[in-house]
Scaffold this motif. Sequence first.
Motif, PDB file in Angstrom:
ATOM      1  N   GLN A 564       0.871  -1.176   0.000  1.00 21.05           N
ATOM      2  CA  GLN A 564       0.000   0.000   0.000  1.00 21.05           C
ATOM      3  C   GLN A 564       0.906   1.224   0.000  1.00 21.05           C
ATOM      4  N   ILE A 565       0.948   1.902  -1.137  1.00 15.26           N
ATOM      5  CA  ILE A 565       1.950   2.933  -1.350  1.00 15.26           C
ATOM      6  C   ILE A 565       1.437   4.277  -0.860  1.00 15.26           C
ATOM      7  N   GLU A 566       2.173   4.832   0.093  1.00 19.67           N
ATOM      8  CA  GLU A 566       1.786   6.098   0.708  1.00 19.67           C
ATOM      9  C   GLU A 566       2.282   7.293  -0.096  1.00 19.67           C
ATOM     10  N   ASP A 567       3.427   7.139  -0.768  1.00 21.42           N
ATOM     11  CA  ASP A 567       3.962   8.254  -1.555  1.00 21.42           C
ATOM     12  C   ASP A 567       4.947   7.721  -2.591  1.00 21.42           C
ATOM     13  N   ILE A 568       5.062   8.476  -3.679  1.00 19.68           N
ATOM     14  CA  ILE A 568       5.916   8.127  -4.813  1.00 19.68           C
ATOM     15  C   ILE A 568       6.719   9.374  -5.169  1.00 19.68           C
ATOM     16  N   ARG A 569       8.005   9.189  -5.460  1.00 18.85           N
ATOM     17  CA  ARG A 569       8.768  10.349  -5.917  1.00 18.85           C
ATOM     18  C   ARG A 569       9.924   9.891  -6.808  1.00 18.85           C
ATOM     19  N   PRO A 570      10.401  10.750  -7.679  1.00 19.23           N
ATOM     20  CA  PRO A 570      11.500  10.373  -8.572  1.00 19.23           C
ATOM     21  C   PRO A 570      12.742   9.984  -7.771  1.00 19.23           C
ATOM     22  N   THR A 571      13.466   8.982  -8.257  1.00 16.00           N
ATOM     23  CA  THR A 571      14.674   8.542  -7.561  1.00 16.00           C
ATOM     24  C   THR A 571      15.680   9.677  -7.431  1.00 16.00           C
ATOM     25  N   ASN A 572      15.733  10.552  -8.417  1.00 10.31           N
ATOM     26  CA  ASN A 572      16.729  11.625  -8.355  1.00 10.31           C
ATOM     27  C   ASN A 572      16.370  12.709  -7.342  1.00 10.31           C
ATOM     28  N   GLY A 573      15.316  12.503  -6.551  1.00  5.98           N
ATOM     29  CA  GLY A 573      14.946  13.493  -5.534  1.00  5.98           C
ATOM     30  C   GLY A 573      15.572  13.222  -4.189  1.00  5.98           C
TER      31      GLY A 573
END
Length: 579
Positions: A564-573
């Motif tokens: 259950q994914i709470e947040d997603i962000r680019p790896t380069n962040g």
Amino acid sequence: MHFKWIYEPPAPEQENAANELGNKLGISPLLSSVLIRRGINTESAAKRFFRPQLNDLINPFLMKDMDTAVDRLNDAMGRKERIMVYGDYDVDGCTAVALVYKFLQQFYSNIDYYIPDRYDEGYGVSIKGIDHAHETGVKLIIILDCGIKAIEEISYAKSLGIDFIICDHHVPDETMPPAAAILNPKRPDDPYPFKHLSGCGVGFKFMQAFAKNNGIPFSQLIPLLDFCAVSIAADIVPVVDENRILAYHGLKQLNKNPNIGLKAIIDICGLNGRELSMSDIVFKIGPRINASGRMENGRESVNLLVEKDFICALKEAKHINEYNEQRKDIDKQMTEEANVIVERIESQGRHSSIVLYDENWKKGVIGIVASRLTEIYIRPTVIFTRDGNFATGSARSVTGFDIYSAIKNCRDLLINFGGHTYAAGLTLKWDDLPEFRRRFQQYVDENILPEHTEAMLNIDAMIDFKDITRKFHAELKRFSPFGPGNPKPLFCTTGVYDFGTSKVVGREQEHIKLELVDSKSNNVMNGIAFGQSGSARYIQSKHSFDIAYTIENNIFKHNDVQLQIEDIRPTNGEEDWEG
């Protein structure tokens, strides 16, 4: 909404301690490090955490006034006095009344229960309720989940020859009502070592003491523990210490042999055949028990919870489910209206809190709307509606900010108020609302910290998909029941990719159903990201990204897991991480 991710890598000595604890317990060092982060550092503490024992429940007679309360109840029974069990109309109040009434009814027949009407009588002890008690010959009222501030009402009852035993868990004032006994672990003079019982939990401790005093085996209380679990989950009290024991064994009861009324709700929710969790209570069972008090009268929920015939219970549960559907429609409409007002106010400048009022909003739903706005805007929120010349309000707070203190600071404007750190109710004159808003917002401005209004995720551990084995998942389940004080462990995996099959789903295309791979294994993991369809295009672009998630049962595939994914962000962040 995107979150600030906070992860503090374990120091070498913490890693060594985790490895040592993991070896002793026979669990993954990753999970033993999660235990240590939660302050569980020893083998004995871990065993108590994983296997909560009913024998470790605190002696109820350590609570101030408990001996007096038991003596008064024994006297009432000995003199064949009529007893009324009186409670609040929310989940905590209804489960508390059901628990106390069902237990005492086994030994005593001259007993009834009463739930005030939210619209006709308002919160807590009402004069109408006392008059009804007097007319029906009641001499003792056991009041649950409210009553700690009802000084005038309980004085009035006393003048009619009616005694009160208060079982409450809300913060008391300096002056307390003239009751025969006041059971409340938050009393400043109460030595009881655990302060965070639910209202139903206080009622349970009273019944535990009564049973002990009268030689009734503790085993006769065990069938009522499912009510405790429901109250703990729905009232959002910390799932630690004594609450963890009650919730753990209450969930076992709920899954194995629930009370008939709860079994009917489980049927109506479509939860049959599943292992029920605290989340199922929060999102499915609790709202249905609440719906009766929000839309009509909470007595219907207690009728259901004490029902002895399953066919009758199923009929009552269907009726309450209809209330819940009506509640959803009203809740959605009110939240949309409130959002429009907030956006209009925001266009003139951001405030650190939200105070809204509309005389047409439904009193029974303002608490839900306050919760929704608190989640959306991450700010303390108070929502009011009109009741004659008065404004009735419901307040909800953000993590770390004490909204009860903010309301108490405006007490000279209030007719009454009560609650906890994170939730409260209040009443004042309708004409005083602008001044209340000004004072409340000024207090919040001066006392809230920036981190209180920032969406943050505290990562428990960095893992790879290869770490998520069946054994790991089985060990993780032992951390339940989850709730405040013991949240679901939150993991992070970096550099994951779409397997090529992720897609947007949902009635309004608002969610993403994911199939993911990471760069360190060939494992394909299923996931669901609720309300995050805005990230779908990036995910499908074949770029790598990082995910913060909890690990859940996949209800469609037995013995399988789903992220259950709470947040997603680019790896380069990664440079945005705080740690």
